[in-house]
Design a protein around this motif. Structure first.
Motif, PDB file in Angstrom:
ATOM      1  N   UNK A   1       0.828  -1.206   0.000  1.00 44.55           N
ATOM      2  CA  UNK A   1       0.000   0.000   0.000  1.00 44.55           C
ATOM      3  C   UNK A   1       0.862   1.256   0.000  1.00 44.55           C
ATOM      4  N   UNK A   2       1.918   1.279   0.803  1.00 52.84           N
ATOM      5  CA  UNK A   2       2.813   2.442   0.837  1.00 52.84           C
ATOM      6  C   UNK A   2       3.517   2.649  -0.493  1.00 52.84           C
ATOM      7  N   UNK A   3       3.903   1.564  -1.147  1.00 51.89           N
ATOM      8  CA  UNK A   3       4.521   1.692  -2.471  1.00 51.89           C
ATOM      9  C   UNK A   3       3.526   2.256  -3.484  1.00 51.89           C
ATOM     10  N   UNK A   4       2.295   1.820  -3.411  1.00 50.37           N
ATOM     11  CA  UNK A   4       1.269   2.341  -4.306  1.00 50.37           C
ATOM     12  C   UNK A   4       1.031   3.824  -4.064  1.00 50.37           C
ATOM     13  N   UNK A   5       0.949   4.231  -2.819  1.00 49.28           N
ATOM     14  CA  UNK A   5       0.754   5.648  -2.496  1.00 49.28           C
ATOM     15  C   UNK A   5       1.951   6.467  -2.961  1.00 49.28           C
ATOM     16  N   UNK A   6       3.160   5.968  -2.759  1.00 49.93           N
ATOM     17  CA  UNK A   6       4.359   6.692  -3.210  1.00 49.93           C
ATOM     18  C   UNK A   6       4.371   6.853  -4.723  1.00 49.93           C
ATOM     19  N   UNK A   7       3.970   5.835  -5.440  1.00 50.09           N
ATOM     20  CA  UNK A   7       3.904   5.915  -6.897  1.00 50.09           C
ATOM     21  C   UNK A   7       2.871   6.939  -7.340  1.00 50.09           C
ATOM     22  N   UNK A   8       1.729   6.945  -6.695  1.00 46.76           N
ATOM     23  CA  UNK A   8       0.696   7.921  -7.041  1.00 46.76           C
ATOM     24  C   UNK A   8       1.159   9.352  -6.749  1.00 46.76           C
ATOM     25  N   UNK A   9       1.798   9.564  -5.596  1.00 44.20           N
ATOM     26  CA  UNK A   9       2.280  10.911  -5.263  1.00 44.20           C
ATOM     27  C   UNK A   9       3.337  11.382  -6.251  1.00 44.20           C
ATOM     28  N   UNK A  10       4.229  10.491  -6.647  1.00 43.57           N
ATOM     29  CA  UNK A  10       5.260  10.860  -7.626  1.00 43.57           C
ATOM     30  C   UNK A  10       4.634  11.225  -8.966  1.00 43.57           C
ATOM     31  N   UNK A  11       3.646  10.463  -9.381  1.00 47.60           N
ATOM     32  CA  UNK A  11       2.963  10.750 -10.643  1.00 47.60           C
ATOM     33  C   UNK A  11       2.246  12.097 -10.575  1.00 47.60           C
ATOM     34  N   UNK A  12       1.560  12.368  -9.475  1.00 49.02           N
ATOM     35  CA  UNK A  12       0.887  13.657  -9.326  1.00 49.02           C
ATOM     36  C   UNK A  12       1.887  14.808  -9.299  1.00 49.02           C
ATOM     37  N   UNK A  13       3.036  14.614  -8.663  1.00 49.22           N
ATOM     38  CA  UNK A  13       4.056  15.660  -8.604  1.00 49.22           C
ATOM     39  C   UNK A  13       4.599  15.971  -9.992  1.00 49.22           C
ATOM     40  N   UNK A  14       4.894  14.941 -10.759  1.00 48.65           N
ATOM     41  CA  UNK A  14       5.406  15.143 -12.117  1.00 48.65           C
ATOM     42  C   UNK A  14       4.363  15.851 -12.978  1.00 48.65           C
ATOM     43  N   UNK A  15       3.124  15.423 -12.891  1.00 49.03           N
ATOM     44  CA  UNK A  15       2.064  16.057 -13.681  1.00 49.03           C
ATOM     45  C   UNK A  15       1.831  17.503 -13.254  1.00 49.03           C
ATOM     46  N   UNK A  16       1.946  17.777 -11.964  1.00 51.93           N
ATOM     47  CA  UNK A  16       1.767  19.158 -11.492  1.00 51.93           C
ATOM     48  C   UNK A  16       2.870  20.056 -12.033  1.00 51.93           C
ATOM     49  N   UNK A  17       4.104  19.564 -12.001  1.00 50.42           N
ATOM     50  CA  UNK A  17       5.213  20.356 -12.558  1.00 50.42           C
ATOM     51  C   UNK A  17       5.012  20.598 -14.043  1.00 50.42           C
ATOM     52  N   UNK A  18       4.559  19.568 -14.754  1.00 54.22           N
ATOM     53  CA  UNK A  18       4.310  19.708 -16.192  1.00 54.22           C
ATOM     54  C   UNK A  18       3.204  20.747 -16.437  1.00 54.22           C
ATOM     55  N   UNK A  19       2.159  20.710 -15.623  1.00 52.13           N
ATOM     56  CA  UNK A  19       1.059  21.653 -15.755  1.00 52.13           C
ATOM     57  C   UNK A  19       1.534  23.076 -15.452  1.00 52.13           C
ATOM     58  N   UNK A  20       2.350  23.235 -14.400  1.00 53.88           N
ATOM     59  CA  UNK A  20       2.862  24.563 -14.061  1.00 53.88           C
ATOM     60  C   UNK A  20       3.752  25.110 -15.166  1.00 53.88           C
ATOM     61  N   UNK A  21       4.592  24.269 -15.753  1.00 52.15           N
ATOM     62  CA  UNK A  21       5.442  24.715 -16.867  1.00 52.15           C
ATOM     63  C   UNK A  21       4.586  25.156 -18.053  1.00 52.15           C
ATOM     64  N   UNK A  22       3.541  24.403 -18.327  1.00 54.38           N
ATOM     65  CA  UNK A  22       2.648  24.770 -19.432  1.00 54.38           C
ATOM     66  C   UNK A  22       1.930  26.079 -19.136  1.00 54.38           C
ATOM     67  N   UNK A  23       1.493  26.280 -17.885  1.00 54.76           N
ATOM     68  CA  UNK A  23       0.836  27.537 -17.517  1.00 54.76           C
ATOM     69  C   UNK A  23       1.793  28.712 -17.639  1.00 54.76           C
ATOM     70  N   UNK A  24       3.038  28.518 -17.248  1.00 51.85           N
ATOM     71  CA  UNK A  24       4.042  29.581 -17.385  1.00 51.85           C
ATOM     72  C   UNK A  24       4.284  29.916 -18.851  1.00 51.85           C
ATOM     73  N   UNK A  25       4.352  28.898 -19.684  1.00 56.09           N
ATOM     74  CA  UNK A  25       4.550  29.123 -21.117  1.00 56.09           C
ATOM     75  C   UNK A  25       3.363  29.881 -21.697  1.00 56.09           C
ATOM     76  N   UNK A  26       2.154  29.521 -21.300  1.00 49.25           N
ATOM     77  CA  UNK A  26       0.966  30.210 -21.807  1.00 49.25           C
ATOM     78  C   UNK A  26       0.919  31.660 -21.333  1.00 49.25           C
TER      79      UNK A  26
END
Length: 105
Positions: free
Chosen positions: A54-79
């Motif tokens: 369960x902890x590994x699954x939660x860590x994987x989900x948090x990492x995925x959300x973090x990467x997607x958030x950074x990608x979204x922020x970079x896209x917002x900055x570019x826009x």
């Protein structure tokens, strides 16, 4: 065949416990072959493994959300830069206007 007779069978038995596939049957078989303490071992093993997975699954989900958030922020900055009509030349300033070869003639 779930048993602890040799290393290979023990490994497969522990993997079966990890997957949760009829782990209670393995526990009851171990209790018939040994003592009731086998139940404590099997229940504790299953609970610890569930927590780890369960902890590994939660860590994987948090990492995925973090990467997607950074990608979204970079896209917002570019826009925002596009909306403000700021290009690379405006950001780099005099560095963008300098010739590539040094231009000291």
């Amino acid at each position: 065949v779930a048993n602890y007779d040799d290393f290979a069978h023990a490994y497969l038995t522990l993997f079966q416990l990890l997957t949760g596939s009829n782990w209670h049957d393995v526990m009851y078989a171990a209790m018939r072959g040994t003592t009731e303490w086998a139940a404590w071992y099997h229940v504790s093993y299953v609970l610890v493994q569930i927590m780890i997975v369960f902890n590994l699954l939660v860590a994987l989900m948090l990492e995925t959300f973090t990467v997607e958030r950074r990608r979204w922020q970079d896209e917002q900055q570019r826009l925002r830069l596009v909306d403000l009509d700021i290009g690379e030349n405006d950001i780099l300033g005099p560095l963008a206007a300098a010739p590539a070869g040094g231009g000291g003639d």
